[in-house]
Scaffold this motif. Structure first.
Motif, mmCIF file in Angstrom:
data_model
loop_
_atom_site.group_PDB
_atom_site.id
_atom_site.type_symbol
_atom_site.label_atom_id
_atom_site.label_comp_id
_atom_site.label_asym_id
_atom_site.label_seq_id
_atom_site.Cartn_x
_atom_site.Cartn_y
_atom_site.Cartn_z
ATOM 1 N N ILE A 77 -3.653 -6.210 -0.922
ATOM 2 C CA ILE A 77 -2.718 -5.118 -0.643
ATOM 3 C C ILE A 77 -2.099 -5.283 0.740
ATOM 4 N N LEU A 78 -0.778 -5.196 0.765
ATOM 5 C CA LEU A 78 -0.052 -5.393 2.016
ATOM 6 C C LEU A 78 0.221 -4.060 2.720
ATOM 7 N N ARG A 79 0.234 -4.092 4.048
ATOM 8 C CA ARG A 79 0.603 -2.917 4.829
ATOM 9 C C ARG A 79 2.025 -2.471 4.497
ATOM 10 N N ALA A 80 2.243 -1.160 4.515
ATOM 11 C CA ALA A 80 3.605 -0.628 4.453
ATOM 12 C C ALA A 80 4.015 -0.255 5.870
ATOM 13 N N TYR A 110 -12.291 -0.020 6.855
ATOM 14 C CA TYR A 110 -10.837 -0.041 6.840
ATOM 15 C C TYR A 110 -10.317 0.713 8.058
ATOM 16 N N ILE A 111 -9.312 0.159 8.701
ATOM 17 C CA ILE A 111 -8.661 0.822 9.829
ATOM 18 C C ILE A 111 -7.208 1.079 9.446
ATOM 19 N N ALA A 112 -6.799 2.342 9.514
ATOM 20 C CA ALA A 112 -5.413 2.681 9.159
ATOM 21 C C ALA A 112 -4.469 2.264 10.276
ATOM 22 N N GLY A 113 -3.290 1.808 9.890
ATOM 23 C CA GLY A 113 -2.183 1.710 10.830
ATOM 24 C C GLY A 113 -2.108 0.488 11.721
ATOM 25 N N ASN A 114 -3.101 -0.374 11.729
ATOM 26 C CA ASN A 114 -3.018 -1.569 12.575
ATOM 27 C C ASN A 114 -2.890 -2.828 11.717
ATOM 28 N N PRO A 115 -1.696 -3.445 11.702
ATOM 29 C CA PRO A 115 -1.481 -4.602 10.834
ATOM 30 C C PRO A 115 -2.248 -5.854 11.252
ATOM 31 N N LEU A 124 3.142 7.725 5.663
ATOM 32 C CA LEU A 124 3.984 7.560 6.862
ATOM 33 C C LEU A 124 5.284 8.349 6.730
ATOM 34 N N ASP A 150 0.841 -1.196 0.000
ATOM 35 C CA ASP A 150 0.000 0.000 0.000
ATOM 36 C C ASP A 150 0.882 1.255 0.000
ATOM 37 N N SER A 154 -3.766 -5.621 4.260
ATOM 38 C CA SER A 154 -4.712 -4.629 4.778
ATOM 39 C C SER A 154 -6.014 -4.610 3.998
ATOM 40 N N VAL A 189 -5.494 -5.780 11.522
ATOM 41 C CA VAL A 189 -6.864 -5.612 11.020
ATOM 42 C C VAL A 189 -6.860 -5.499 9.498
ATOM 43 N N GLY A 190 -7.696 -6.280 8.841
ATOM 44 C CA GLY A 190 -7.808 -6.237 7.387
ATOM 45 C C GLY A 190 -9.226 -5.936 6.941
ATOM 46 N N GLU A 208 -0.327 4.298 2.078
ATOM 47 C CA GLU A 208 0.014 4.188 3.489
ATOM 48 C C GLU A 208 1.499 4.474 3.713
#
Lengths: 335, 335
Positions: A318-321, B150-155, A170, A163, B315, B157-158, A166
C-alpha cells in the motif's frame, strides 16, 4: 527511433555514459543508470532487459490493461506502466504490454496463456472484477499483481494501491480546518473494491473528526465528468459546502455543475479531486486533490511481482497518499 | 569459523561453486546463489556484501531489536533477521544487528545516530511504541521499516506484518467448521497496535461468520504462557469450547491450564496458537496455529526498506497468513 545521442543531450551527459547505462556496465553508479533508463523509457526507447551473464534467457513479465488509457503522459495508465518498466529493467525483466479485450484470453484460461507465452508473472490494470476474472485469479498458480483489487486466499496474487484511508482523511481534515462540516463524497463506480473502500474511508474519516455523516451527501456515479450533474444538485440542496470526488475527472464535472448553478469554486463551494492527473493544473480554479503517485505504484507493482515470483507471499503493498492543495478549496463561507 | 567446504558438503556441491556464489560470480544461477547464501548464513558464515564494481563503498543498513530473542533458530527473531540478511546480501547491502537498550540511542536522536554511522536505513523489531519512539519515527528522515507498527503521515517509514484479519478469519472458520460457536480470544499485551488489530480482527471474523461476540470471551494478557492461568478459567466458566491465542507461547500456557482443570485438548477444548514457532511440534497435543512466515517477513522488510531508500513511499507491506492444522483442534464436543 529515438537516438542515444538525444537522450545524452537531454541529460547533459555523454553518449558513452548513456550507452553504458543501457548495457548495465559495471563502472557507473546505480543512480546514474536509473536516471538514464528513466529518461530513455520516457523518450520511447525500449531497451532490452539488461544484460546479465548469470541470467537464464527468459525473464519475461507482462502487463494486461483494460478500461484505462495509457498512451499519453496525461492518461492514468501511462506512469503506472512507465514505473513498472523502470523497475523491471533494473532487475533484468523484459515487459510486454497486452491491451484490453483480455476477456477472451482469460476465458481461454489465464494460466495456460501465461505459461505457453513463457511469462513469469503479470500486472493487471483497470480490471473490473467480474466473476470470470475472480475465478481465474482465485485459482491461478502464476504470480499476479492486481491494481486496486484484492483476492482472498491465493498466495500467488498480490494487490497494490494507494492508501485511501490516509488520503481521504487528509482531505476531510483539510476541509474541516477550513471550517467545513457539511462535506459530500461523490464516488466512482459502485461495486468495485476500491470504491467500496473509499466510501468506508470517507465515513471513517468523518467520524474520526467528529463530523456528522449525512447519507444524502454520499453518492456513487461513474468515473466521468458527466456523473456530477446527477448528484451535485442534490448535494447543494442538502447544504453541502464542500465535495470530495473519487477522481479528478469527476471533480472537473463538479466544478462545471457548481458554476452552472451560479455558485463559485472555491468561494461558495470547495472541491477536491483524487489522483492528481495533469488536468488538475488546467482547471479553473486549479484542483486540490488526493495524489496517487502512479510512477511509484508502477514500481511497487514490479517489486511485489518479483516477491511473488520468489515465493514471498505479500498480499498487499500500500502506497502513501498525499494531499496537494491548490485553488479549489478555501474557507467555508455558507450562503 | 565455518568453512566453505562444510557448506559445500552440506549442499552436495563443490567448494568452487560455493566460493563463486559468495563472490557473486556471473556464471552461476541466481537460484543456486540464493540457496548457497541461505545455507551459509544459517551456518553462521557472514559474507561481506557481495562484490559489485558499480557500488559505492558504503551500502549499510541495520536492524535494531529489543524485547525479542533471536539467537537460536527456535526464537522468533531468528528467521526475521535471516530473511532480512538474505535479501540484503542479494542486493549488495551489508547488515549490522544492534541489540536492545536502544532507548538511550533514540533519546540521543535516531537520525543523528543513523547518519553518523552511515546507515542508509533500519529495520525495527520488537519495539513497544512508547511516546519517545513515536516522536522519533514521526519526524525521521531516515528510511525505516517497523515490524508490526505503523506511523501515520511520514513517507520515510513503512510497516511490515502478517495479515491478522486473514489469519484469524481462517482460524475462526476452521473452528466453526468443527461445530464450535463459543470461541474465546486470548490476546497479548494491550495497547500495542498489533494486539488492537487482532482483537478487531477476531470480532470482525466472528460477525462475518454469524457467531455471537461474547465480551466475556475476549481478554488481553502478556506474551508469556503464565497469562493463561488468569483468563482460561473465566473462559471455561463462560462456556468456551475453543480458545484462539495471540501467540504459541500463550497457547502452550492455555493447554496446561485446561489440562490442570481436568479437561482434555482437543476432546473437550480446542486450542489455536499464533506464529507457528518450532515449539508447536513439541507440545502435546501438537498445536494448530496461525502461521507467520518469518523468513518471508524478513525478506519483505528488506524489500520495503530498499523501496523507501529509493523514494517509493510504500506505507504497508502485508504478508499472507496461513492456518497450520495439527492435533490441538477437533470436533466440538460440549460437556
Amino acid at each position: 527511433m529515438v537516438k542515444i545521442k538525444d537522450i545524452a543531450d537531454s541529460l547533459g551527459t555523454s553518449v558513452s555514459t548513456v550507452s553504458k547505462a543501457l548495457n548495465n556496465a559495471a563502472d557507473i553508479s546505480e543512480e546514474t543508470k536509473q536516471k538514464i533508463i528513466t529518461r530513455a523509457l520516457e523518450a520511447g526507447y525500449t531497451p532490452k532487459a539488461r544484460k546479465h551473464a548469470s541470467l537464464a534467457a527468459n525473464r519475461k513479465v507482462c502487463i494486461f490493461i483494460e478500461n484505462m488509457d495509457y498512451e499519453n503522459r496525461d492518461q492514468f495508465g501511462y506512469d503506472l506502466i512507465l514505473g513498472f518498466r523502470q523497475s523491471a529493467i533494473l532487475n533484468n525483466w523484459s515487459v510486454d504490454v497486452i491491451p484490453s479485450n483480455l476477456n477472451a484470453k482469460l476465458q481461454n484460461d489465464y494460466d495456460k496463456f501465461m505459461i505457453s507465452n513463457q511469462y513469469s508473472g503479470a500486472f493487471m490494470i483497470g480490471f473490473l472484477m467480474h466473476s470470470d476474472y475472480s475465478l481465474q485469479f482465485q485459482k491461478t498458480q502464476v504470480p499476479t499483481v492486481l491494481f486496486d483489487n484484492y483476492i482472498a486466499g491465493n498466495p500467488k496474487v498480490g494487490y497494490v494501491g494507494t492508501d485511501c484511508n490516509e488520503g481521504i482523511e487528509l482531505a476531510v481534515r483539510h476541509l474541516r480546518g477550513l471550517g467545513h462540516t457539511k462535506i459530500a463524497f461523490l464516488n466512482g463506480a459502485k461495486n468495485a473494491m476500491v470504491s467500496d473502500e473509499q466510501t468506508q474511508a470517507f465515513k471513517r474519516a468523518m467520524k474520526l473528526l467528529d463530523l456528522y455523516v449525512d447519507t444524502h451527501l454520499i453518492e456513487s456515479g461513474y468515473y466521468v465528468p458527466d456523473c456530477a450533474k446527477y448528484h451535485v444538485p442534490k448535494f447543494l440542496d442538502h447544504g453541502a459546502t464542500a465535495i470530495i470526488c473519487a477522481s479528478d475527472l469527476i471533480a472537473s464535472g463538479a466544478i462545471s455543475e457548481v458554476t452552472k448553478r451560479g455558485l463559485r469554486v472555491p468561494e461558495d463551494i470547495s472541491i477536491i479531486g483524487y489522483d492528481d492527473m495533469p488536468l488538475c493544473l488546467n482547471l479553473k480554479p486549479s484542483l486540490t486533490t488526493i495524489r496517487q503517485d502512479r510512477l511509484s505504484l508502477g514500481k511497487s507493482a514490479m517489486t511485489l511481482l518479483s516477491c511473488l515470483i520468489n515465493n514471498i507471499p505479500i498480499s498487499k503493498s500500500i502506497l502513501r497518499a498525499e494531499l496537494i492543495v491548490r485553488e479549489s478549496t478555501s474557507k467555508c463561507n455558507p450562503a
